[in-house]
Design a protein around this motif. Structure first.
Motif, PDB file in Angstrom:
ATOM      1  N   ARG A 193       6.043  11.537   2.347  1.00 44.16           N
ATOM      2  CA  ARG A 193       4.668  11.566   2.832  1.00 44.16           C
ATOM      3  C   ARG A 193       3.654  11.064   1.813  1.00 44.16           C
ATOM      4  N   PHE A 194       4.028  10.959   0.544  1.00 47.84           N
ATOM      5  CA  PHE A 194       3.105  10.416  -0.453  1.00 47.84           C
ATOM      6  C   PHE A 194       3.895   9.736  -1.564  1.00 47.84           C
ATOM      7  N   ASP A 195       3.177   8.906  -2.332  1.00 49.01           N
ATOM      8  CA  ASP A 195       3.811   8.115  -3.389  1.00 49.01           C
ATOM      9  C   ASP A 195       3.335   8.483  -4.788  1.00 49.01           C
ATOM     10  N   GLY A 196       2.201   9.183  -4.887  1.00 48.33           N
ATOM     11  CA  GLY A 196       1.676   9.588  -6.180  1.00 48.33           C
ATOM     12  C   GLY A 196       0.678  10.711  -5.986  1.00 48.33           C
ATOM     13  N   VAL A 197       0.310  11.377  -7.087  1.00 47.23           N
ATOM     14  CA  VAL A 197      -0.600  12.530  -7.020  1.00 47.23           C
ATOM     15  C   VAL A 197      -1.709  12.367  -8.038  1.00 47.23           C
ATOM     16  N   CYS A 243      -3.578   4.189  -8.661  1.00 51.28           N
ATOM     17  CA  CYS A 243      -3.270   3.068  -7.758  1.00 51.28           C
ATOM     18  C   CYS A 243      -2.321   2.086  -8.439  1.00 51.28           C
ATOM     19  N   GLY A 244      -2.580   1.799  -9.710  1.00 50.36           N
ATOM     20  CA  GLY A 244      -1.706   0.884 -10.430  1.00 50.36           C
ATOM     21  C   GLY A 244      -0.290   1.409 -10.533  1.00 50.36           C
ATOM     22  N   MET A 245      -0.144   2.709 -10.759  1.00 48.08           N
ATOM     23  CA  MET A 245       1.193   3.300 -10.833  1.00 48.08           C
ATOM     24  C   MET A 245       1.922   3.182  -9.499  1.00 48.08           C
ATOM     25  N   VAL A 246       1.202   3.485  -8.427  1.00 49.16           N
ATOM     26  CA  VAL A 246       1.829   3.418  -7.105  1.00 49.16           C
ATOM     27  C   VAL A 246       2.174   1.976  -6.745  1.00 49.16           C
ATOM     28  N   GLU A 247       1.299   1.061  -7.100  1.00 47.45           N
ATOM     29  CA  GLU A 247       1.596  -0.353  -6.850  1.00 47.45           C
ATOM     30  C   GLU A 247       2.819  -0.800  -7.637  1.00 47.45           C
ATOM     31  N   VAL A 266       7.712   9.914 -10.287  1.00 47.28           N
ATOM     32  CA  VAL A 266       6.642   9.981  -9.287  1.00 47.28           C
ATOM     33  C   VAL A 266       5.309   9.963 -10.044  1.00 47.28           C
ATOM     34  N   PRO A 267       4.402   9.012  -9.765  1.00 48.13           N
ATOM     35  CA  PRO A 267       3.140   8.938 -10.508  1.00 48.13           C
ATOM     36  C   PRO A 267       2.329  10.226 -10.384  1.00 48.13           C
ATOM     37  N   LYS A 268       1.848  10.696 -11.548  1.00 48.82           N
ATOM     38  CA  LYS A 268       1.088  11.942 -11.598  1.00 48.82           C
ATOM     39  C   LYS A 268      -0.046  11.759 -12.599  1.00 48.82           C
ATOM     40  N   VAL A 269      -1.291  11.845 -12.144  1.00 53.28           N
ATOM     41  CA  VAL A 269      -2.450  11.700 -13.026  1.00 53.28           C
ATOM     42  C   VAL A 269      -3.339  12.922 -12.852  1.00 53.28           C
ATOM     43  N   MET A 270      -3.674  13.563 -13.965  1.00 54.55           N
ATOM     44  CA  MET A 270      -4.518  14.748 -13.948  1.00 54.55           C
ATOM     45  C   MET A 270      -5.731  14.507 -14.835  1.00 54.55           C
ATOM     46  N   PRO A 313       0.823  -1.213   0.000  1.00 50.61           N
ATOM     47  CA  PRO A 313       0.000   0.000   0.000  1.00 50.61           C
ATOM     48  C   PRO A 313       0.852   1.256   0.000  1.00 50.61           C
ATOM     49  N   GLY A 314       0.309   2.298  -0.607  1.00 47.44           N
ATOM     50  CA  GLY A 314       0.988   3.583  -0.636  1.00 47.44           C
ATOM     51  C   GLY A 314       0.037   4.686  -0.239  1.00 47.44           C
ATOM     52  N   THR A 315       0.523   5.917  -0.294  1.00 47.63           N
ATOM     53  CA  THR A 315      -0.302   7.088   0.008  1.00 47.63           C
ATOM     54  C   THR A 315      -0.405   7.949  -1.247  1.00 47.63           C
ATOM     55  N   ILE A 316      -1.621   8.267  -1.630  1.00 43.67           N
ATOM     56  CA  ILE A 316      -1.866   9.064  -2.836  1.00 43.67           C
ATOM     57  C   ILE A 316      -2.372  10.433  -2.415  1.00 43.67           C
ATOM     58  N   LEU A 317      -1.664  11.451  -2.852  1.00 45.18           N
ATOM     59  CA  LEU A 317      -2.037  12.829  -2.552  1.00 45.18           C
ATOM     60  C   LEU A 317      -3.117  13.265  -3.528  1.00 45.18           C
ATOM     61  N   LEU A 318      -4.233  13.739  -3.003  1.00 49.11           N
ATOM     62  CA  LEU A 318      -5.334  14.267  -3.803  1.00 49.11           C
ATOM     63  C   LEU A 318      -5.316  15.781  -3.679  1.00 49.11           C
TER      64      LEU A 318
END
Length: 428
Positions: A94-98, A171-175, A121-125, A2-7
């Motif tokens: 503190r986070f793994d992706g945005v 989630c897939g990117m962070v995984e 670093v995963p980034k999805v917009m 598991p990771g932390t995703i910044l919203l």
């Protein structure tokens, strides 16, 4: 794992949509960190980081921003705050992706903050703007833009599907990160790339130095040979297409510490910067390797050309020049002797400021595939002016190597690699 995703987004207008993706992410076993950029009013859901904290990071007061009624000024302040906070939070782990959701204003703020993060670093917009000109949002970072199809204004069967896909994507990117070696703070020892892991999880071979190189279609044979020689000698090579964005991407990754050295064969972007073509990498091109103090071998690949679009896009002032129709969407213009001299002068400013070992290698028989006897850009006088200007403007501590060969000859590639190895060895 598991990771932390910044919203990151405006919770005063899109709180319900963020609540939906937050729950979708949590359902996949990941944590979230919800950051409010809203400037119009109170958030519709409770954030982990309130908008007042983001404004404070920009040296602003949220209540004052709201009371002024200047939305543009408030958005700019929130963007500055997010750009200050995200790289600091990432450095703290503190986070793994945005993930971000937005229209025009939100996309501008969120992607600006995303661009402060390192490549990888995963980034999805998810954006209403993702179907138009996306260059201002992506620039040279690995931001994944997803067109929202419908406006991000409420939840319905279509928007739920799209937002759910976006949650699954981040989630897939962070995984995927969890299945790779953890990123070190010094970019894998500043320019060393590990070989694939064996069954035990340990690498099968020692780390290999990672070298950046630049290429254009008209310098492809040279760079292909250079890459083969460097790889055979134990390095890995990452090639950038010298199209403006390619040069800027390389400069940014050099600054981030990804490379042990640079083989800057194709510096053609300087022609567009000086003369006014469409593929400029900006006035700071050639500066990053010097700041980092890493070995750099530079050449004059494709300094015989300025780039435009289709033939009808060439400015009227250039209509009488030596133009070459590369294809339906690319027109090349031969640089003059005076333009070559100015290009050499500007390049020398950055090379003279380098703090690491630097050399310039000159191919005396031509600088591109179409700058050779019988080719449309063959102009020995312009080339000679270029070579003389390089020597005239460089400091003595920058080595200049003359090679009696065309840039795409095997002998020239060998000279480039030999020069690089000499610089790299001297630095040890």
């Amino acid at each position: 794992m598991p990771g932390t995703i910044l919203l990151l987004g405006t919770l005063d207008t899109k709180g319900h949509e963020y609540a939906f993706v937050r729950e979708a992410i949590r359902a996949r076993g990941h944590e979230t960190m919800l950051v409010d950029l809203g400037v119009l009013g109170d958030p519709l859901i409770t954030p982990d980081v309130p908008a007042a904290d983001v404004a404070r990071a920009a040296g602003a007061d949220l209540a004052r921003l709201r009371s002024r009624g200047d939305r543009g000024d408030a958005v700019e302040a929130m963007q500055r705050g997010a750009c200050a906070l995200l790289p600091a939070w990432h450095a703290e782990g503190r986070f793994d992706g945005v993930l971000g959701l937005g229209g025009g204003g939100g996309t501008t703020m969120i992607t600006a903050a995303m661009r402060t993060l390192p490549v990888g670093v995963p980034k999805v917009m998810v954006s209403t703007m993702a179907s138009g000109n996306t260059a201002p949002y992506v620039d040279v970072k690995d931001i994944t833009l997803m067109y929202s199809v419908v406006d991000i204004a409420g939840l319905n069967p279509l928007s739920r599907r799209i937002l759910g896909n976006a949650a699954g994507a981040i989630c897939g990117m962070v995984e995927g990160i969890g299945n790779r070696e953890p990123e070190t703070g010094n970019r894998q020892s500043l320019g060393t790339a590990r070989s694939p892991s064996g069954p035990s999880g340990e690498t099968d071979t020692p780390a290999r130095p990672l070298i950046a190189a630049t290429m254009f279609g008209v310098t492809t044979p040279c760079v292909t040979s250079v890459r083969a020689l460097l790889e055979a000698a134990g390095s890995d090579v990452t090639v950038f297409h010298a199209t403006g964005s390619g040069g800027r991407a390389m400069e940014g990754l050099i600054d981030d510490g990804y490379f042990a050295g640079v083989m800057d064969v194709t510096t053609t972007e300087w022609c567009d910067e000086v003369v006014g073509g469409v593929l400029s990498a900006g006035p700071t091109r050639l500066s990053a390797a010097g700041r980092r103090g890493i070995p750099q071998v530079v050449s004059v690949g494709a300094l015989d050309m300025v780039n435009f679009g289709g033939i009808d896009t060439v400015p009227d002032r250039f209509r009488g020049r030596n133009l070459y129709r590369h294809n339906a969407t690319v027109t090349l213009m031969r640089t003059t002797a005076d333009e070559c001299v100015e290009v050499a002068r500007r390049m020398a400013v950055h090379l003279n400021a380098a703090t690491g070992p630097t050399a310039v290698v000159l191919p005396r028989r031509g600088v591109s595939a179409i700058d050779a006897p019988g080719q449309p850009f063959h102009d020995p006088a312009a080339d000679q002016a270029l070579f003389e200007a390089v020597r005239a403007h460089l400091d003595d501590r920058v080595e200049v190597v003359d090679v009696d060969a065309h840039i795409n000859d095997d002998a020239f590639a060998a000279a480039l690699v030999a020069t690089y190895h000499r610089l790299a060895s001297a630095r040890l």
